[in-house]
Scaffold this motif. Structure first.
Motif, PDB file in Angstrom:
ATOM      1  N   LEU A   1      -0.430  -2.292   8.237  1.00 42.46           N
ATOM      2  CA  LEU A   1       0.604  -1.975   7.036  1.00 42.46           C
ATOM      3  C   LEU A   1       1.836  -2.725   7.098  1.00 42.46           C
ATOM      4  CD1 LEU A   1      -1.117   0.431   7.401  1.00 42.46           C
ATOM      5  CD2 LEU A   1       0.671   1.888   7.516  1.00 42.46           C
ATOM      6  N   PRO A   2       1.997  -3.670   6.202  1.00 41.33           N
ATOM      7  CA  PRO A   2       2.988  -4.614   6.176  1.00 41.33           C
ATOM      8  C   PRO A   2       4.603  -3.885   6.465  1.00 41.33           C
ATOM      9  CG  PRO A   2       1.511  -5.369   4.308  1.00 41.33           C
ATOM     10  CD  PRO A   2       1.208  -3.887   4.794  1.00 41.33           C
ATOM     11  N   GLY A   3       5.505  -4.599   7.188  1.00 41.05           N
ATOM     12  CA  GLY A   3       6.795  -4.284   7.311  1.00 41.05           C
ATOM     13  C   GLY A   3       7.549  -5.032   6.227  1.00 41.05           C
ATOM     14  N   ASP A   4       9.052  -4.878   6.427  1.00 36.23           N
ATOM     15  CA  ASP A   4       9.804  -5.825   5.701  1.00 36.23           C
ATOM     16  C   ASP A   4      10.858  -6.284   6.491  1.00 36.23           C
ATOM     17  OD1 ASP A   4      11.723  -3.909   5.730  1.00 36.23           O
ATOM     18  OD2 ASP A   4      10.773  -3.156   3.581  1.00 36.23           O
ATOM     19  N   ASP A   5      11.907  -6.770   5.979  1.00 36.62           N
ATOM     20  CA  ASP A   5      13.265  -7.170   7.041  1.00 36.62           C
ATOM     21  C   ASP A   5      13.852  -5.915   7.620  1.00 36.62           C
ATOM     22  OD1 ASP A   5      12.894  -9.864   6.225  1.00 36.62           O
ATOM     23  OD2 ASP A   5      14.355  -9.804   4.712  1.00 36.62           O
ATOM     24  N   THR A   6      13.480  -4.999   7.327  1.00 37.18           N
ATOM     25  CA  THR A   6      14.073  -3.663   7.808  1.00 37.18           C
ATOM     26  C   THR A   6      13.307  -2.702   8.648  1.00 37.18           C
ATOM     27  OG1 THR A   6      14.347  -2.446   5.712  1.00 37.18           O
ATOM     28  CG2 THR A   6      15.991  -3.868   6.185  1.00 37.18           C
TER      29      THR A   6
ATOM     30  N   HIS B   1       9.671   6.972  16.067  1.00 35.13           N
ATOM     31  CA  HIS B   1      10.589   8.424  15.776  1.00 35.13           C
ATOM     32  C   HIS B   1      10.846   8.176  14.038  1.00 35.13           C
ATOM     33  CE1 HIS B   1      12.660   8.825  19.834  1.00 35.13           C
ATOM     34  NE2 HIS B   1      11.450   9.218  19.800  1.00 35.13           N
ATOM     35  N   LEU B   2       9.869   9.288  13.521  1.00 36.35           N
ATOM     36  CA  LEU B   2      10.459   9.214  12.055  1.00 36.35           C
ATOM     37  C   LEU B   2      11.753  10.159  11.788  1.00 36.35           C
ATOM     38  CD1 LEU B   2       6.821   9.966  10.955  1.00 36.35           C
ATOM     39  CD2 LEU B   2       8.001   7.742  11.396  1.00 36.35           C
ATOM     40  N   THR B   3      12.579   9.936  10.746  1.00 37.71           N
ATOM     41  CA  THR B   3      13.728  10.378  10.468  1.00 37.71           C
ATOM     42  C   THR B   3      13.517  11.600   9.532  1.00 37.71           C
ATOM     43  OG1 THR B   3      14.513   8.690   8.861  1.00 37.71           O
ATOM     44  CG2 THR B   3      15.037   8.335  11.102  1.00 37.71           C
ATOM     45  N   SER B   4      14.603  12.349   9.199  1.00 36.71           N
ATOM     46  CA  SER B   4      14.571  13.452   8.389  1.00 36.71           C
ATOM     47  C   SER B   4      15.892  13.492   7.856  1.00 36.71           C
ATOM     48  CB  SER B   4      14.430  14.897   8.988  1.00 36.71           C
ATOM     49  OG  SER B   4      13.202  14.742   9.675  1.00 36.71           O
ATOM     50  N   ALA B   5      15.813  13.592   6.238  1.00 39.52           N
ATOM     51  CA  ALA B   5      17.025  13.903   5.515  1.00 39.52           C
ATOM     52  C   ALA B   5      17.819  15.295   5.555  1.00 39.52           C
ATOM     53  CB  ALA B   5      16.914  13.460   4.129  1.00 39.52           C
ATOM     54  N   SER B   6      16.773  16.371   5.971  1.00 41.76           N
ATOM     55  CA  SER B   6      17.439  17.595   5.949  1.00 41.76           C
ATOM     56  C   SER B   6      16.106  18.467   6.499  1.00 41.76           C
ATOM     57  CB  SER B   6      17.516  18.426   4.475  1.00 41.76           C
ATOM     58  OG  SER B   6      16.165  18.239   3.845  1.00 41.76           O
TER      59      SER B   6
ATOM     60  N   LEU C   1      11.178   5.058   9.069  1.00 44.18           N
ATOM     61  CA  LEU C   1      10.606   4.606  10.558  1.00 44.18           C
ATOM     62  C   LEU C   1      11.824   4.202  11.285  1.00 44.18           C
ATOM     63  CD1 LEU C   1       8.740   4.179  12.805  1.00 44.18           C
ATOM     64  CD2 LEU C   1       7.766   2.208  11.316  1.00 44.18           C
ATOM     65  N   GLY C   2      12.396   5.184  11.830  1.00 39.19           N
ATOM     66  CA  GLY C   2      13.939   4.970  12.309  1.00 39.19           C
ATOM     67  C   GLY C   2      13.966   4.198  13.719  1.00 39.19           C
TER      68      GLY C   2
ATOM     69  N   THR D   1      22.605  10.707  14.398  1.00 39.80           N
ATOM     70  CA  THR D   1      23.891   9.811  14.076  1.00 39.80           C
ATOM     71  C   THR D   1      23.186   8.533  14.467  1.00 39.80           C
ATOM     72  OG1 THR D   1      24.989  10.125  16.051  1.00 39.80           O
ATOM     73  CG2 THR D   1      25.818  11.392  13.884  1.00 39.80           C
ATOM     74  N   PHE D   2      22.529   8.285  15.497  1.00 41.28           N
ATOM     75  CA  PHE D   2      22.083   7.116  16.159  1.00 41.28           C
ATOM     76  C   PHE D   2      21.072   6.410  15.165  1.00 41.28           C
ATOM     77  CE2 PHE D   2      18.999   4.745  18.794  1.00 41.28           C
ATOM     78  CZ  PHE D   2      20.030   3.668  19.057  1.00 41.28           C
ATOM     79  N   LEU D   3      20.350   7.257  14.455  1.00 42.38           N
ATOM     80  CA  LEU D   3      19.243   6.694  13.603  1.00 42.38           C
ATOM     81  C   LEU D   3      19.830   6.972  11.932  1.00 42.38           C
ATOM     82  CD1 LEU D   3      16.173   8.137  15.046  1.00 42.38           C
ATOM     83  CD2 LEU D   3      17.194   6.079  15.409  1.00 42.38           C
ATOM     84  N   ALA D   4      21.063   7.035  11.853  1.00 42.62           N
ATOM     85  CA  ALA D   4      21.269   7.264  10.402  1.00 42.62           C
ATOM     86  C   ALA D   4      21.368   6.099   9.813  1.00 42.62           C
ATOM     87  CB  ALA D   4      22.801   7.671  10.403  1.00 42.62           C
ATOM     88  N   GLY D   5      20.903   5.927   8.635  1.00 42.41           N
ATOM     89  CA  GLY D   5      20.447   4.736   7.911  1.00 42.41           C
ATOM     90  C   GLY D   5      19.495   3.798   8.137  1.00 42.41           C
TER      91      GLY D   5
END
Length: 235
Positions: A39-44, A67-72, A128-129, A120-124
């Protein structure tokens, strides 16, 4: 020369099935290559590679997990429901009821967490945080130098690095580190930017890696300062 093409390799009894699970979770395409199913990634965002293995898997692999992140809150619940629908299961690792993250295991028992919104540590960092690792400060410093990724956390023996482009963070929890008795089921998988495998191996050894072996597909297997195996691929 810097190893910018980074993936996390998973040993799997059924690489194709596990790749389809994570493709469904991350919304990525599945590619087959000489090193397994990718599953290729990218620069981020980190890439994920799934490699056939017949080795016995005893319990969850906690030395390295995603760790996967959540917006809400609703987004977190949706991610958990999606994972369960694709074949994941809930996993009890001693988490307390008041903790906001949800701990799951993928279809082959690899632990991962769906993090609550507002972290906050994983914000942005993207979906795939984080790749959370069990490791010393020394190994965090090694990987910062090896990848050319700056340290974005270095306190109380805990370290974290992140690509200069942002995205997924890689963090090490510091000592004590559980004794390592078998080959890790998950490991870093590197490809040098110019394809010069030998020069990259030599550079990594000069930084503190130890050469171990050569895989059947030609990937050179090294160990980082904590003894964790990782691979350097050629062209």
């Amino acid at each position: 020369m810097i190893s910018r093409q980074l993936a996390v390799a998973f040993d799997a009894h059924d690489p194709a099935r596990l790749a389809q699970f994570w493709a469904g979770m991350l919304g990525r395409k599945v590619l087959e290559d000489a090193g397994g199913v990718l599953l290729p990634g990218d620069d981020t965002q980190l890439g994920l590679r799934f490699v056939a293995s017949s080795g016995e898997q005893v319990g969850p692999n906690r030395r390295m997990h995603l760790h996967l992140t959540s917006a809400s809150q609703a987004d977190q619940q949706h991610t958990v429901a999606t994972a369960l629908g694709l074949g994941a299961s809930h996993l009890d690792v001693g988490q307390r009821p008041e903790e906001g993250h949800v701990v799951l295991a993928d279809p082959e028992g690899n632990e991962f967490c769906v993090i609550e919104p507002g972290n906050t540590f994983l914000a942005g960092c993207g979906l795939l945080g984080e790749l959370a690792c069990d490791g010393t400060r020394e190994v965090g410093l090694f990987w910062s130098e090896a990848l050319g990724w700056p340290l974005i956390w270095d306190q109380n023996e805990e370290t974290a690095i992140q690509s200069p482009h942002g995205g997924t963070k890689v963090a090490w929890g510091g000592p004590p580190v559980a004794p390592k008795t078998v080959r890790n089921r998950q490991r870093f998988d590197l490809a040098p930017v110019d394809g010069d495998q030998q020069a990259e191996v030599d550079r990594l050894v000069s930084l503190g890696a130890t050469r171990l072996d050569v895989d059947a597909d030609g990937a050179v297997v090294l160990a980082d300062p904590d003894g964790n195996e990782f691979c350097v691929r050629g062209k």
